[in-house]
Enzyme design. Sequence first.
Site, PDB file in Angstrom:
ATOM      1  N   GLU A  56       0.824  -1.208   0.000  1.00 18.05           N
ATOM      2  CA  GLU A  56       0.000   0.000   0.000  1.00 18.05           C
ATOM      3  C   GLU A  56       0.858   1.258   0.000  1.00 18.05           C
ATOM      4  O   GLU A  56       0.565   2.228  -0.711  1.00 18.05           O
ATOM      5  CB  GLU A  56      -0.927   0.015   1.224  1.00 18.05           C
ATOM      6  CG  GLU A  56      -1.883  -1.159   1.272  1.00 18.05           C
ATOM      7  CD  GLU A  56      -1.371  -2.300   2.130  1.00 18.05           C
ATOM      8  OE1 GLU A  56      -2.162  -2.881   2.872  1.00 18.05           O
ATOM      9  OE2 GLU A  56      -0.146  -2.599   2.045  1.00 18.05           O
ATOM     10  N   SER A 172      18.005 -42.119 -12.806  1.00 14.16           N
ATOM     11  CA  SER A 172      16.862 -41.195 -12.858  1.00 14.16           C
ATOM     12  C   SER A 172      17.131 -39.924 -13.644  1.00 14.16           C
ATOM     13  O   SER A 172      16.246 -39.071 -13.731  1.00 14.16           O
ATOM     14  CB  SER A 172      16.452 -40.819 -11.432  1.00 14.16           C
ATOM     15  OG  SER A 172      17.516 -40.153 -10.764  1.00 14.16           O
ATOM     16  N   TRP A 174      17.811 -38.170 -17.241  1.00 16.78           N
ATOM     17  CA  TRP A 174      16.765 -37.281 -16.749  1.00 16.78           C
ATOM     18  C   TRP A 174      15.421 -37.851 -17.152  1.00 16.78           C
ATOM     19  O   TRP A 174      15.267 -38.313 -18.275  1.00 16.78           O
ATOM     20  CB  TRP A 174      16.930 -35.885 -17.348  1.00 16.78           C
ATOM     21  CG  TRP A 174      18.204 -35.219 -16.946  1.00 16.78           C
ATOM     22  CD1 TRP A 174      19.356 -35.147 -17.643  1.00 16.78           C
ATOM     23  CD2 TRP A 174      18.439 -34.502 -15.729  1.00 16.78           C
ATOM     24  NE1 TRP A 174      20.304 -34.445 -16.961  1.00 16.78           N
ATOM     25  CE2 TRP A 174      19.765 -34.034 -15.764  1.00 16.78           C
ATOM     26  CE3 TRP A 174      17.668 -34.222 -14.598  1.00 16.78           C
ATOM     27  CZ2 TRP A 174      20.326 -33.301 -14.719  1.00 16.78           C
ATOM     28  CZ3 TRP A 174      18.219 -33.497 -13.581  1.00 16.78           C
ATOM     29  CH2 TRP A 174      19.534 -33.035 -13.639  1.00 16.78           C
ATOM     30  N   THR A 200      17.841 -39.668  -0.831  1.00 14.80           N
ATOM     31  CA  THR A 200      18.071 -38.872  -2.042  1.00 14.80           C
ATOM     32  C   THR A 200      19.355 -38.074  -1.919  1.00 14.80           C
ATOM     33  O   THR A 200      20.138 -37.959  -2.869  1.00 14.80           O
ATOM     34  CB  THR A 200      16.883 -37.931  -2.291  1.00 14.80           C
ATOM     35  OG1 THR A 200      15.718 -38.717  -2.551  1.00 14.80           O
ATOM     36  CG2 THR A 200      17.143 -37.010  -3.477  1.00 14.80           C
ATOM     37  N   GLU A 255      11.082 -32.090  -2.751  1.00 16.70           N
ATOM     38  CA  GLU A 255      11.421 -32.710  -4.036  1.00 16.70           C
ATOM     39  C   GLU A 255      11.585 -34.226  -3.993  1.00 16.70           C
ATOM     40  O   GLU A 255      11.529 -34.865  -5.031  1.00 16.70           O
ATOM     41  CB  GLU A 255      12.696 -32.068  -4.594  1.00 16.70           C
ATOM     42  CG  GLU A 255      12.468 -30.692  -5.164  1.00 16.70           C
ATOM     43  CD  GLU A 255      13.366 -30.399  -6.360  1.00 16.70           C
ATOM     44  OE1 GLU A 255      13.802 -31.341  -7.036  1.00 16.70           O
ATOM     45  OE2 GLU A 255      13.630 -29.215  -6.593  1.00 16.70           O
ATOM     46  N   ALA A 258      10.875 -40.888  -2.923  1.00 13.71           N
ATOM     47  CA  ALA A 258       9.556 -41.499  -2.884  1.00 13.71           C
ATOM     48  C   ALA A 258       9.031 -41.652  -1.460  1.00 13.71           C
ATOM     49  O   ALA A 258       7.860 -41.394  -1.181  1.00 13.71           O
ATOM     50  CB  ALA A 258       9.597 -42.854  -3.578  1.00 13.71           C
TER      51      ALA A 258
END
Length: 328
Positions: A56, A172, A174, A200, A255, A258
């Site tokens: 504002e 994995s 890509w 990971t 991210e 699993a």
Amino acid sequence: MPAPRSDADWLAAAARLAARGRPLSRPNPAVGCLIVREGRVVGRGWTREGGRPHAEAAALEQAGDRARGADVYVTLEPCAHLSQRGPACADLLADAAPARVVIGCEDPDPRTAGEGIARLRAAGIAVSLVPLPAVEDSLAGYLTRARFGRPHVTLKLAMSLDGCVALANGESRWITGEAARAHVHASRARADAILVGGETWRADKPRLDVRVPGLGERSPKRVLLSRGVAPDGVKVINSPGAIARLDDVQYLYVEGGAETGASFLAADLVDRLEIYRAPIVIGDGLRAVGGIGLEALALAHGRWTLVEEARLGSDRFAAYRRTRQGET
């Protein structure tokens, strides 16, 4: 001649403007404000880096005397509490004397909640509250922390057509193409922190940064879901519920992997699910998500609402909002 824009149209535009402040506005919410006179924008502002100036204040400075008698559209109720960093926006607006202030969302902060609106009305300014999904989405991090005491969580999954994130041997890179990966990096730039699981981290050694030209400085803080020792520059939490202790985080981007994704889903801590699907079939591969504790198929329905989709090169992107009881 185009039809005049409605209050909802102007508020949606203010919500898009607010996106410029995310996530640099922390610890304040990213707010957008438009000042409109005779159908033309005469002032605009969004919350700047570090939370000041407020939207504002920036819009009023740009509008100057043209704010008098104008319509003001602001995504969040103007603040009403005193601060050493600047005057209350409700007071700034009262002094500017617009004809109307249209607000997209009441402020849950008890220092302002309702008081900003009351102060404007006491100054003789008409105030309208126009709830809008686009506005709520633009304030998702702030509102989630206020309502649930934790950050807003986005879970990102990149998978094959048959729901795999890797070959059976773990390969994995890509799954998706360059356009989808660039989209992921842009999403990282809009988060306060990014989280992966310990497996990971150990297997892929991800950088978890933003690799888009011009946005490198927007790389989020790194968080690891693990019971191990924190690597340098990385914060470790030992359970999904511990995200509540990430006090300086409004937007958390999860991210992988699993089991980490499954643990957040099982704990019902995912507010937005982003899926990147590549046009490949893997077959006997590693699944995108592990078990989440569903005991009946019926419990899986009605939880997710599609809110966005796009084609990114040969890949498909879809985003879903978690629909909780009482929401539509």
